[in-house]
Write an enzyme that holds these catalytic residues in place. Structure first.
Site, PDB file in Angstrom:
ATOM      1  CE  LYS A 139      -2.038  -1.218   3.877  1.00  0.00           C
ATOM      2  NZ  LYS A 139      -1.457  -2.515   4.263  1.00  0.00           N
TER       3      LYS A 139
ATOM      4  NE  ARG B 136       8.409  -2.208   5.924  1.00  0.00           N
ATOM      5  CZ  ARG B 136       7.143  -1.856   5.724  1.00  0.00           C
ATOM      6  NH1 ARG B 136       6.824  -1.027   4.759  1.00  0.00           N
ATOM      7  NH2 ARG B 136       6.197  -2.340   6.494  1.00  0.00           N
TER       8      ARG B 136
ATOM      9  NE  ARG C  35       2.697  -4.996  11.095  1.00  0.00           N
ATOM     10  CZ  ARG C  35       3.750  -4.688  10.340  1.00  0.00           C
ATOM     11  NH1 ARG C  35       4.964  -5.133  10.666  1.00  0.00           N
ATOM     12  NH2 ARG C  35       3.611  -3.941   9.277  1.00  0.00           N
TER      13      ARG C  35
ATOM     14  NE  ARG D 121      -3.777  -1.494   9.444  1.00  0.00           N
ATOM     15  CZ  ARG D 121      -2.767  -0.962   8.758  1.00  0.00           C
ATOM     16  NH1 ARG D 121      -2.791   0.289   8.381  1.00  0.00           N
ATOM     17  NH2 ARG D 121      -1.719  -1.701   8.464  1.00  0.00           N
TER      18      ARG D 121
HETATM   19  P1  B4P Z   1       4.597  -1.477   2.084  1.00  0.00           P
HETATM   20  O1  B4P Z   1       4.165  -0.862   0.805  1.00  0.00           O
HETATM   21  O2  B4P Z   1       5.284  -0.586   3.028  1.00  0.00           O
HETATM   22  O3  B4P Z   1       3.427  -2.156   2.873  1.00  0.00           O
HETATM   23  P2  B4P Z   1       2.127  -1.588   3.563  1.00  0.00           P
HETATM   24  O4  B4P Z   1       1.039  -2.442   2.986  1.00  0.00           O
HETATM   25  O5  B4P Z   1       1.992  -0.112   3.365  1.00  0.00           O
HETATM   26  O6  B4P Z   1       2.496  -1.856   5.082  1.00  0.00           O
HETATM   27  P3  B4P Z   1       1.991  -1.854   6.575  1.00  0.00           P
HETATM   28  O7  B4P Z   1       0.612  -2.418   6.677  1.00  0.00           O
HETATM   29  O8  B4P Z   1       3.102  -2.534   7.267  1.00  0.00           O
HETATM   30  O9  B4P Z   1       2.069  -0.472   7.191  1.00  0.00           O
HETATM   31  P4  B4P Z   1       1.288   0.615   8.027  1.00  0.00           P
HETATM   32  O10 B4P Z   1       2.292   1.668   8.138  1.00  0.00           O
HETATM   33  O11 B4P Z   1      -0.024   0.961   7.373  1.00  0.00           O
HETATM   34  O12 B4P Z   1       5.489  -2.711   1.692  1.00  0.00           O
HETATM   35  C1  B4P Z   1       6.128  -3.567   2.610  1.00  0.00           C
HETATM   36  C2  B4P Z   1       7.458  -4.051   2.049  1.00  0.00           C
HETATM   37  O13 B4P Z   1       7.259  -4.780   0.857  1.00  0.00           O
HETATM   38  C3  B4P Z   1       8.412  -2.906   1.687  1.00  0.00           C
HETATM   39  O14 B4P Z   1       9.707  -3.246   2.119  1.00  0.00           O
HETATM   40  C4  B4P Z   1       8.353  -2.845   0.170  1.00  0.00           C
HETATM   41  O15 B4P Z   1       9.574  -2.397  -0.408  1.00  0.00           O
HETATM   42  C5  B4P Z   1       8.080  -4.285  -0.208  1.00  0.00           C
HETATM   43  N1  B4P Z   1       7.299  -4.390  -1.432  1.00  0.00           N
HETATM   44  C6  B4P Z   1       6.230  -3.636  -1.796  1.00  0.00           C
HETATM   45  N2  B4P Z   1       5.763  -4.010  -2.999  1.00  0.00           N
HETATM   46  C7  B4P Z   1       6.555  -5.083  -3.397  1.00  0.00           C
HETATM   47  C8  B4P Z   1       6.560  -5.926  -4.555  1.00  0.00           C
HETATM   48  N3  B4P Z   1       5.691  -5.784  -5.560  1.00  0.00           N
HETATM   49  N4  B4P Z   1       7.476  -6.919  -4.603  1.00  0.00           N
HETATM   50  C9  B4P Z   1       8.379  -7.076  -3.605  1.00  0.00           C
HETATM   51  N5  B4P Z   1       8.441  -6.310  -2.498  1.00  0.00           N
HETATM   52  C10 B4P Z   1       7.527  -5.316  -2.398  1.00  0.00           C
HETATM   53  O16 B4P Z   1       0.912   0.026   9.478  1.00  0.00           O
HETATM   54  C11 B4P Z   1       1.815  -0.163  10.551  1.00  0.00           C
HETATM   55  C12 B4P Z   1       1.087  -0.270  11.908  1.00  0.00           C
HETATM   56  O17 B4P Z   1       0.464   1.015  12.252  1.00  0.00           O
HETATM   57  C13 B4P Z   1      -0.094  -1.256  12.007  1.00  0.00           C
HETATM   58  O18 B4P Z   1       0.344  -2.570  12.313  1.00  0.00           O
HETATM   59  C14 B4P Z   1      -0.934  -0.631  13.177  1.00  0.00           C
HETATM   60  O19 B4P Z   1      -0.413  -0.957  14.447  1.00  0.00           O
HETATM   61  C15 B4P Z   1      -0.774   0.866  12.974  1.00  0.00           C
HETATM   62  N6  B4P Z   1      -1.875   1.459  12.187  1.00  0.00           N
HETATM   63  C16 B4P Z   1      -1.731   2.047  10.966  1.00  0.00           C
HETATM   64  N7  B4P Z   1      -2.943   2.464  10.501  1.00  0.00           N
HETATM   65  C17 B4P Z   1      -3.859   2.134  11.460  1.00  0.00           C
HETATM   66  C18 B4P Z   1      -5.288   2.267  11.544  1.00  0.00           C
HETATM   67  N8  B4P Z   1      -5.996   2.826  10.560  1.00  0.00           N
HETATM   68  N9  B4P Z   1      -5.923   1.815  12.660  1.00  0.00           N
HETATM   69  C19 B4P Z   1      -5.225   1.264  13.657  1.00  0.00           C
HETATM   70  N10 B4P Z   1      -3.865   1.079  13.630  1.00  0.00           N
HETATM   71  C20 B4P Z   1      -3.194   1.500  12.540  1.00  0.00           C
END
Ligand code: B4P
Length: 195
Positions: free
Chosen positions: A14, A128, A146, A89
C-alpha cells in the site's frame, strides 16, 4: 474528487504504490501508519501511546486514527482527492470515514485491494525489518500478529464497501511497475467516468 482506499494486509504494498500514485494523479496521500510514526518520532503523548500497540502488532484504538484523519481532511479542502493508505482498518473506521466525507459532499470512489500470498507478506516485512529500523517489522511473531489482526478486524471492511459495489481485487504480487499498471488502469477508468 477521486478518493481511493488502497486496501490489503500488512506488507501488501500500500505504502509503496501510494508513493507513485500520488505523483501520477496529484492526490493527497493519507497514511495512518506514517502519521503514527511521525507522532512516535516527535515523542508526543499520542505517539507514545500508539507505540505500545504497534510494537505488539495490534491496531491503535479507532478514536486516535479517526481524529488524525479528520484533521488532515480539514487541512486539505481544495485537493483533487485523497489516497487513503492503511485506513480504514476496522468497520468503525470505515463508517466514520463515510460520515466525514459526506460532510464534505464527497465519497469513496473505489477500494483497490492488493492480494498477496501470506508467505510473501512475511518475507517482505522481515526483509524491510533488516534495514528500516521499524520495530514492528523486525520480529516474526509481531509480523504474524499483524496479519492475524488484519484477518480479524480489517478484512470485514471489504464487505462494507462491497455492499456499495466499490471493492475491487488487484493482483499484488509481481513487480512494483506491473502492480502500478494494474492500479493505474482502475483509477484511469474512474477519472474518465468523472469527466
Ligand atoms: P509497504 O508498501 O510498506 O506495505 P504496507 O502495505 O503499506 O504496510 P503496513 O501495513 O506494514 O504499514 P502501516 O504503516 O499501514 O510494503 C512492505 C514491504 O514490501 C516494503 O519493504 C516494500 O519495499 C516491499 N514491497 C512492496 N511491494 C513489493 C513488490 N511488488 N514486490 C516485492 N516487495 C515489495 O501500518 C503499521 C502499523 O500502524 C499497524 O500494524 C498498526 O499498528 C498501525 N496502524 C496504521 N494504521 C492504522 C489504523 N488505521 N488503525 C489502527 N492502527 C493503525
Amino acid at each position: 474528487m477521486v478518493n481511493i482506499i488502497l486496501f490489503g494486509p500488512p506488507g501488501s504494498g500500500k505504502g509503496t504504490q501510494s508513493a507513485n500514485l500520488i505523483k501520477k494523479y496529484g492526490l493527497i496521500h493519507l497514511s495512518t501508519g506514517d502519521l503514527l510514526r511521525s507522532e512516535i518520532e516527535a515523542q508526543t503523548p499520542l505517539g507514545l501511546e500508539a507505540k505500545k500497540f504497534m510494537d505488539a502488532g495490534q491496531l491503535v484504538p479507532d478514536e486516535v486514527v479517526i481524529g488524525m484523519i479528520s484533521s488532515k481532511l480539514d487541512a486539505n479542502p481544495d485537493t483533487r482527492g485523497f489516497i487513503f493508505d492503511g485506513f480504514p482498518r476496522t468497520t468503525a473506521q470505515a463508517e466514520a470515514l463515510d460520515k466525514l466525507l459526506t460532510l464534505k459532499k464527497t465519497s469513496i470512489s473505489a477500494v483497490l485491494s492488493l492480494e498477496v500470498p501470506e508467505d510473501e507478506l512475511i518475507k517482505r516485512l522481515l526483509n524491510r525489518g533488516l534495514t528500516s529500523g521499524r520495530s514492528d517489522d523486525a520480529n516474526e511473531d509481531v509480523v504474524k500478529a499483524r496479519i492475524v489482526e488484519y484477518h480479524n478486524k480489517t478484512a470485514p471492511v471489504a464487505d462494507h464497501y462491497a455492499k456499495y459495489g466499490k471493492f475491487r481485487k488487484i493482483k499484488g504480487s509481481g513487480t512494483i511497475d506491473e502492480i502500478f499498471g494494474l492500479l493505474s488502469k482502475e483509477i484511469d477508468d474512474l477519472v474518465v467516468e468523472r469527466v
